[in-house]
Motif scaffolding. Structure first.
Motif, PDB file in Angstrom:
ATOM      1  N   MET A  12       6.498   9.591  -6.828  1.00 18.72           N
ATOM      2  CA  MET A  12       7.076  10.484  -5.812  1.00 18.72           C
ATOM      3  C   MET A  12       7.421   9.741  -4.518  1.00 18.72           C
ATOM      4  SD  MET A  12       7.272  13.206  -7.367  1.00 18.72           S
ATOM      5  CE  MET A  12       6.583  14.503  -8.331  1.00 18.72           C
ATOM      6  N   GLY A  13       7.868   8.489  -4.641  1.00 18.61           N
ATOM      7  CA  GLY A  13       8.327   7.739  -3.482  1.00 18.61           C
ATOM      8  C   GLY A  13       7.244   7.255  -2.559  1.00 18.61           C
ATOM      9  N   LYS A  14       5.989   7.173  -3.005  1.00 22.95           N
ATOM     10  CA  LYS A  14       4.882   6.814  -2.124  1.00 22.95           C
ATOM     11  C   LYS A  14       4.372   5.392  -2.339  1.00 22.95           C
ATOM     12  CE  LYS A  14       3.353  11.541  -1.717  1.00 22.95           C
ATOM     13  NZ  LYS A  14       2.318  12.511  -1.930  1.00 22.95           N
ATOM     14  N   ASN A  15       5.030   4.601  -3.169  1.00 22.89           N
ATOM     15  CA  ASN A  15       4.565   3.263  -3.469  1.00 22.89           C
ATOM     16  C   ASN A  15       5.421   2.243  -2.719  1.00 22.89           C
ATOM     17  OD1 ASN A  15       3.777   0.826  -4.590  1.00 22.89           O
ATOM     18  ND2 ASN A  15       3.605   1.637  -6.652  1.00 22.89           N
ATOM     19  N   PHE A  16       4.802   1.523  -1.784  1.00 24.23           N
ATOM     20  CA  PHE A  16       5.509   0.540  -0.958  1.00 24.23           C
ATOM     21  C   PHE A  16       6.152  -0.559  -1.811  1.00 24.23           C
ATOM     22  CE2 PHE A  16       5.418  -3.481   1.458  1.00 24.23           C
ATOM     23  CZ  PHE A  16       6.343  -3.149   2.439  1.00 24.23           C
ATOM     24  N   ALA A  17       5.438  -1.041  -2.817  1.00 24.82           N
ATOM     25  CA  ALA A  17       5.964  -2.108  -3.665  1.00 24.82           C
ATOM     26  C   ALA A  17       7.235  -1.643  -4.380  1.00 24.82           C
ATOM     27  CB  ALA A  17       4.914  -2.550  -4.681  1.00 24.82           C
ATOM     28  N   ASP A  18       7.238  -0.429  -4.858  1.00 26.86           N
ATOM     29  CA  ASP A  18       8.436   0.093  -5.528  1.00 26.86           C
ATOM     30  C   ASP A  18       9.592   0.257  -4.553  1.00 26.86           C
ATOM     31  OD1 ASP A  18       7.264   0.177  -8.054  1.00 26.86           O
ATOM     32  OD2 ASP A  18       6.472   2.190  -7.739  1.00 26.86           O
ATOM     33  N   MET A  19       9.296   0.644  -3.320  1.00 23.85           N
ATOM     34  CA  MET A  19      10.348   0.744  -2.305  1.00 23.85           C
ATOM     35  C   MET A  19      10.964  -0.637  -2.053  1.00 23.85           C
ATOM     36  SD  MET A  19       9.213   3.521   0.545  1.00 23.85           S
ATOM     37  CE  MET A  19       7.453   3.224   0.648  1.00 23.85           C
ATOM     38  N   MET A  20      10.111  -1.658  -1.953  1.00 22.73           N
ATOM     39  CA  MET A  20      10.605  -3.007  -1.709  1.00 22.73           C
ATOM     40  C   MET A  20      11.429  -3.517  -2.901  1.00 22.73           C
ATOM     41  SD  MET A  20       9.843  -3.707   1.337  1.00 22.73           S
ATOM     42  CE  MET A  20      10.294  -5.410   1.393  1.00 22.73           C
ATOM     43  N   MET A  21      10.958  -3.232  -4.121  1.00 27.09           N
ATOM     44  CA  MET A  21      11.714  -3.657  -5.301  1.00 27.09           C
ATOM     45  C   MET A  21      13.062  -2.953  -5.380  1.00 27.09           C
ATOM     46  SD  MET A  21       8.861  -4.282  -8.266  1.00 27.09           S
ATOM     47  CE  MET A  21      10.033  -3.983  -9.524  1.00 27.09           C
ATOM     48  N   THR A  22      13.093  -1.684  -5.038  1.00 30.29           N
ATOM     49  CA  THR A  22      14.351  -0.939  -5.047  1.00 30.29           C
ATOM     50  C   THR A  22      15.310  -1.497  -4.003  1.00 30.29           C
ATOM     51  OG1 THR A  22      13.182   1.044  -5.772  1.00 30.29           O
ATOM     52  CG2 THR A  22      15.380   1.363  -4.838  1.00 30.29           C
ATOM     53  N   PHE A  23      14.810  -1.759  -2.820  1.00 28.96           N
ATOM     54  CA  PHE A  23      15.633  -2.322  -1.748  1.00 28.96           C
ATOM     55  C   PHE A  23      16.137  -3.713  -2.137  1.00 28.96           C
ATOM     56  CE2 PHE A  23      16.046  -4.487   2.451  1.00 28.96           C
ATOM     57  CZ  PHE A  23      17.140  -3.768   2.896  1.00 28.96           C
ATOM     58  N   ALA A  24      15.258  -4.534  -2.711  1.00 32.55           N
ATOM     59  CA  ALA A  24      15.654  -5.873  -3.138  1.00 32.55           C
ATOM     60  C   ALA A  24      16.727  -5.791  -4.223  1.00 32.55           C
ATOM     61  CB  ALA A  24      14.441  -6.643  -3.647  1.00 32.55           C
ATOM     62  N   VAL A  89       3.406  -9.162  -3.782  1.00 30.70           N
ATOM     63  CA  VAL A  89       2.113  -9.160  -3.071  1.00 30.70           C
ATOM     64  C   VAL A  89       1.519  -7.757  -3.108  1.00 30.70           C
ATOM     65  CG1 VAL A  89       1.018  -9.410  -0.808  1.00 30.70           C
ATOM     66  CG2 VAL A  89       2.649 -11.133  -1.592  1.00 30.70           C
ATOM     67  N   ALA A  90       2.339  -6.762  -2.817  1.00 24.00           N
ATOM     68  CA  ALA A  90       1.851  -5.377  -2.787  1.00 24.00           C
ATOM     69  C   ALA A  90       1.413  -4.895  -4.164  1.00 24.00           C
ATOM     70  CB  ALA A  90       2.934  -4.449  -2.233  1.00 24.00           C
ATOM     71  N   ASN A  91       2.053  -5.406  -5.223  1.00 17.12           N
ATOM     72  CA  ASN A  91       1.709  -5.013  -6.593  1.00 17.12           C
ATOM     73  C   ASN A  91       0.603  -5.869  -7.194  1.00 17.12           C
ATOM     74  OD1 ASN A  91       3.012  -2.764  -7.543  1.00 17.12           O
ATOM     75  ND2 ASN A  91       4.758  -3.874  -8.369  1.00 17.12           N
ATOM     76  N   GLY A  92       0.245  -6.956  -6.541  1.00 16.76           N
ATOM     77  CA  GLY A  92      -0.728  -7.872  -7.116  1.00 16.76           C
ATOM     78  C   GLY A  92      -0.149  -8.640  -8.293  1.00 16.76           C
ATOM     79  N   ASN A  93       1.143  -8.945  -8.245  1.00 17.35           N
ATOM     80  CA  ASN A  93       1.835  -9.649  -9.320  1.00 17.35           C
ATOM     81  C   ASN A  93       2.291 -11.011  -8.789  1.00 17.35           C
ATOM     82  OD1 ASN A  93       3.594 -10.571 -11.318  1.00 17.35           O
ATOM     83  ND2 ASN A  93       4.393  -8.526 -11.757  1.00 17.35           N
ATOM     84  N   PRO A  94       1.477 -12.075  -8.999  1.00 17.49           N
ATOM     85  CA  PRO A  94       1.833 -13.389  -8.442  1.00 17.49           C
ATOM     86  C   PRO A  94       3.119 -13.962  -9.013  1.00 17.49           C
ATOM     87  CG  PRO A  94      -0.050 -13.571  -9.925  1.00 17.49           C
ATOM     88  CD  PRO A  94       0.227 -12.104  -9.756  1.00 17.49           C
ATOM     89  N   LEU A  95       3.476 -13.579 -10.224  1.00 18.77           N
ATOM     90  CA  LEU A  95       4.722 -14.080 -10.802  1.00 18.77           C
ATOM     91  C   LEU A  95       5.944 -13.459 -10.132  1.00 18.77           C
ATOM     92  CD1 LEU A  95       3.494 -14.028 -14.482  1.00 18.77           C
ATOM     93  CD2 LEU A  95       3.970 -16.059 -13.105  1.00 18.77           C
ATOM     94  N   LEU A  96       5.823 -12.227  -9.678  1.00 16.40           N
ATOM     95  CA  LEU A  96       6.902 -11.603  -8.922  1.00 16.40           C
ATOM     96  C   LEU A  96       7.014 -12.250  -7.539  1.00 16.40           C
ATOM     97  CD1 LEU A  96       9.098  -9.430  -9.082  1.00 16.40           C
ATOM     98  CD2 LEU A  96       7.450  -7.797  -8.154  1.00 16.40           C
ATOM     99  N   VAL A  97       5.885 -12.626  -6.959  1.00 13.58           N
ATOM    100  CA  VAL A  97       5.900 -13.366  -5.686  1.00 13.58           C
ATOM    101  C   VAL A  97       6.642 -14.685  -5.887  1.00 13.58           C
ATOM    102  CG1 VAL A  97       4.504 -14.493  -3.921  1.00 13.58           C
ATOM    103  CG2 VAL A  97       3.762 -12.312  -4.857  1.00 13.58           C
ATOM    104  N   ALA A  98       6.298 -15.408  -6.961  1.00 16.13           N
ATOM    105  CA  ALA A  98       6.954 -16.688  -7.244  1.00 16.13           C
ATOM    106  C   ALA A  98       8.456 -16.488  -7.435  1.00 16.13           C
ATOM    107  CB  ALA A  98       6.340 -17.329  -8.477  1.00 16.13           C
ATOM    108  N   PHE A  99       8.833 -15.445  -8.162  1.00 19.04           N
ATOM    109  CA  PHE A  99      10.249 -15.145  -8.356  1.00 19.04           C
ATOM    110  C   PHE A  99      10.946 -14.984  -7.011  1.00 19.04           C
ATOM    111  CE2 PHE A  99      13.263 -11.502  -8.457  1.00 19.04           C
ATOM    112  CZ  PHE A  99      14.345 -12.174  -9.012  1.00 19.04           C
ATOM    113  N   GLY A 100      10.391 -14.160  -6.142  1.00 21.78           N
ATOM    114  CA  GLY A 100      11.017 -13.902  -4.850  1.00 21.78           C
ATOM    115  C   GLY A 100      11.111 -15.137  -3.975  1.00 21.78           C
ATOM    116  N   VAL A 101      10.053 -15.926  -3.940  1.00 22.17           N
ATOM    117  CA  VAL A 101      10.038 -17.129  -3.097  1.00 22.17           C
ATOM    118  C   VAL A 101      11.037 -18.164  -3.629  1.00 22.17           C
ATOM    119  CG1 VAL A 101       8.613 -19.088  -2.365  1.00 22.17           C
ATOM    120  CG2 VAL A 101       7.700 -16.762  -2.234  1.00 22.17           C
TER     121      VAL A 101
END
Length: 173
Positions: A12-24, A89-101
């Motif tokens: 229901m739009g309350k997850n910060f990590a999902d908001m960031m992924m959608t924006f990205a 970072v917000a999802n606790g997914n280090p591989l997604l962090v690596a992808f973004g960096v």
């Protein structure tokens, strides 16, 4: 982007990590739209318009997206990659962090490094594409980590597209 949108719908739009992924994801679409709309190939050499284009400061090029579609899209991808890293970072997914960096570093090289200067004997876009392929592998692995089919498919698409990018010079896109 779809992975984030699906998460937003589910939470229901309350997850910060999902908001960031959608924006990205939206930034990624915007960056690729710039290339599709204004990418016409390289400018003719020998003075005239091409000489004037070379005189533009590298930090101004993203603002002239109709003349520098690759630089404009690379600058958008820098921000998008950082958003993916924050989502990781917000999802606790280090591989997604690596992808973004890795994506952000690659995009910064593609945008800021002069095409005529090589990096260890490779053109800047070749280095950029190699880093993008590495980030695509990281993205694929982060999808497996998160059990998210949207991220897995995106990783496959990134790998394929950046194999093509490796073969093309920046000014010819």
């Amino acid at each position: 982007g779809l992975a984030g949108a699906a998460g937003l719908y589910h939470h229901m739009g309350k997850n910060f990590a999902d908001m960031m992924m959608t924006f990205a994801g939206a930034l990624g679409l915007f960056g690729h739209a710039i290339i599709l709309v204004w990418g016409k190939g390289g400018a003719k050499t020998g003075g005239g318009v091409a000489a004037k284009l070379r005189e533009t400061h590298v930090l101004m090029k993203p603002l002239l997206m109709w003349r520098y579609p690759m630089d404009a899209s690379f600058s958008v991808f820098v921000v998008g990659g950082l958003c993916f890293a924050v989502a990781g970072v917000a999802n606790g997914n280090p591989l997604l962090v690596a992808f973004g960096v890795i994506c952000s570093i690659s995009s910064a090289i593609g945008w800021l490094w002069p095409q005529e200067k090589t990096i260890f004997g490779f053109r800047s876009v070749q280095v950029c594409a190699t880093l993008y392929m590495t980030s695509g592998l990281s993205n694929f692995a982060s999808g497996i980590w998160a059990h998210n089919i949207f991220i897995i498919v995106a990783g496959c698409c990134y790998l394929w597209a950046n194999m093509i990018l490796y073969t093309v010079r920046k000014e010819q896109q």
